[in-house]
Design an enzyme around this catalytic site. Structure first.
Site, PDB file in Angstrom:
ATOM      1  N   TYR A 180       0.821  -1.217   0.000  1.00 57.63           N
ATOM      2  CA  TYR A 180       0.000   0.000   0.000  1.00 57.63           C
ATOM      3  C   TYR A 180       0.852   1.263   0.000  1.00 57.63           C
ATOM      4  O   TYR A 180       0.353   2.340  -0.353  1.00 57.63           O
ATOM      5  CB  TYR A 180      -0.918   0.042   1.233  1.00 57.63           C
TER       6      TYR A 180
ATOM      7  N   ILE B 213     -12.947  -4.883   7.775  1.00 54.41           N
ATOM      8  CA  ILE B 213     -12.000  -3.767   7.709  1.00 54.41           C
ATOM      9  C   ILE B 213     -12.456  -2.771   6.635  1.00 54.41           C
ATOM     10  O   ILE B 213     -11.827  -2.642   5.582  1.00 54.41           O
ATOM     11  CB  ILE B 213     -10.566  -4.262   7.440  1.00 54.41           C
TER      12      ILE B 213
ATOM     13  N   LYS C  98     -12.912   0.588   4.547  1.00 54.38           N
ATOM     14  CA  LYS C  98     -11.954   1.645   4.247  1.00 54.38           C
ATOM     15  C   LYS C  98     -12.684   2.956   3.980  1.00 54.38           C
ATOM     16  O   LYS C  98     -13.685   2.990   3.266  1.00 54.38           O
ATOM     17  CB  LYS C  98     -11.109   1.248   3.038  1.00 54.38           C
ATOM     18  N   SER C  99     -12.196   4.037   4.552  1.00 56.66           N
ATOM     19  CA  SER C  99     -12.691   5.369   4.241  1.00 56.66           C
ATOM     20  C   SER C  99     -11.647   6.379   4.670  1.00 56.66           C
ATOM     21  O   SER C  99     -10.856   6.111   5.577  1.00 56.66           O
ATOM     22  CB  SER C  99     -14.017   5.664   4.935  1.00 56.66           C
TER      23      SER C  99
ATOM     24  N   ARG D 178     -17.687   9.176   7.596  1.00 57.72           N
ATOM     25  CA  ARG D 178     -17.913   7.786   7.192  1.00 57.72           C
ATOM     26  C   ARG D 178     -17.185   6.821   8.116  1.00 57.72           C
ATOM     27  O   ARG D 178     -17.699   5.732   8.419  1.00 57.72           O
ATOM     28  CB  ARG D 178     -17.448   7.602   5.747  1.00 57.72           C
TER      29      ARG D 178
ATOM     30  N   ASN E   5     -19.160   3.880  10.138  1.00 54.91           N
ATOM     31  CA  ASN E   5     -18.849   2.460   9.987  1.00 54.91           C
ATOM     32  C   ASN E   5     -18.629   1.742  11.313  1.00 54.91           C
ATOM     33  O   ASN E   5     -18.779   0.512  11.372  1.00 54.91           O
ATOM     34  CB  ASN E   5     -17.602   2.297   9.104  1.00 54.91           C
TER      35      ASN E   5
END
Length: 292
Positions: free
Chosen positions: A48, A236, A238-239, A244, A248
């Site tokens: 990543y 998991i 993602k944001s 958000r 979540n």
């Protein structure tokens, strides 16, 4: 925060923040927002390119490092016994830690599976030496898991795979249940890649999910995350948006009925959005992972 207990007794938060495709300059803010919202698990990966920023945000936080569960992944370019030991060193330095909570192999490498097995043996060594608390795999199919279990000694604690209402991978999940391997769901609410490449509408716009969400006064994303959790999967999402990220994690105050769970199960199309694990090769996916 609810937790799951891995097969070696280590506990992992039921929900964490994923930082896939999060640019390094946005990663610090996203992780900071997540920790402030109550997240205690951050999932990153060498590939990543944002492990360093994850570590910086964790260490700058008022949350004690011991309370944050850090997970990262070894990329296929670093497979092999010695190479994977060095991959740990690179990731640990970038994260700024001496021990990683969960270290997993990012993909199976079917065309050179011996390198995959050698990489996993390196994870076993790291586990025995106390440099990691748990080890696992990602995007492993049943045939990959079967060979792994036949030739190594430590059962993976997790298998992180694509799971969402439109792609459930029931066979892989069932294998995990039979062997006490926790399924971690990446793209747990679908993911942009799935929408773009599969020809399906966004799960966020699915009428079945929308109706269930309305019934519980929750959002479609919250319903999908609750669906995962009630069926025993760690998630998991993602944001990079603080609102958000907060939305979540607000999924522990309601339950879906068996009928609602079944309605979401029925949406499975059998079509994946991410890469087919059987097609992953060094020629097409290999790239060097920088030193720390």
């Amino acid at each position: 925060m609810e937790t799951f207990t891995l097969n070696n007794g280590v506990t992992i938060p039921a929900l964490g923040l994923g930082v896939f495709q999060t640019p390094p300059d946005e990663t610090r803010a996203a992780v900071t927002a997540a920790l402030e919202a109550g997240y205690r698990h951050i999932d990153t990966a060498a590939a990543y390119g944002n492990e360093r920023e994850v570590g910086e945000a964790v260490h700058a936080s008022e949350v004690d490092r011991a309370d944050v569960f850090l997970e990262t992944k070894v990329w296929i370019s670093d497979y092999g016994y010695d190479e994977t030991l060095h991959a740990f060193d690179k990731s640990a330095r970038k994260l700024g830690v001496e021990q990683i909570d969960l270290l997993i192999l990012h993909q199976a490498l079917p065309s050179e599976f011996q390198r995959t097995l050698d990489a996993y043996r390196a994870l076993e060594t790291l586990l025995a030496d106390g440099r990691v608390r748990a080890i696992g795999v990602s995007n492993f199919m049943v045939e990959h898991l079967t060979t792994l279990l036949d030739t190594t000694s430590v059962v993976p604690a997790v298998n992180q795979i694509e799971v969402h209402p439109y792609f459930a991978q029931a066979e892989v999940q069932a294998f995990g249940v039979d062997h006490d391997i926790l399924t971690q769901a990446w793209a747990p609410i679908g993911g942009i890649t799935f929408y773009r490449d599969s020809g399906h509408r966004s799960t966020l716009e699915d009428p079945v999910i929308a109706e269930i969400a309305s019934r519980h006064d929750k959002t479609p994303a919250q319903v999908m995350l609750r669906w995962h959790l009630q069926q025993g999967r760690q998630v998991i999402p993602k944001s990079t948006r603080a609102s958000r990220i907060q939305e979540n994690i607000d999924v522990f105050d309601f339950d879906l009925t068996p009928a609602e769970l079944g309605s979401i199960d029925s949406l499975d199309t059998g079509r994946r959005g991410g890469p087919d694990p059987s097609t992953v090769t060094l020629e097409t996916w290999g790239r060097p992972i920088p030193e720390a």
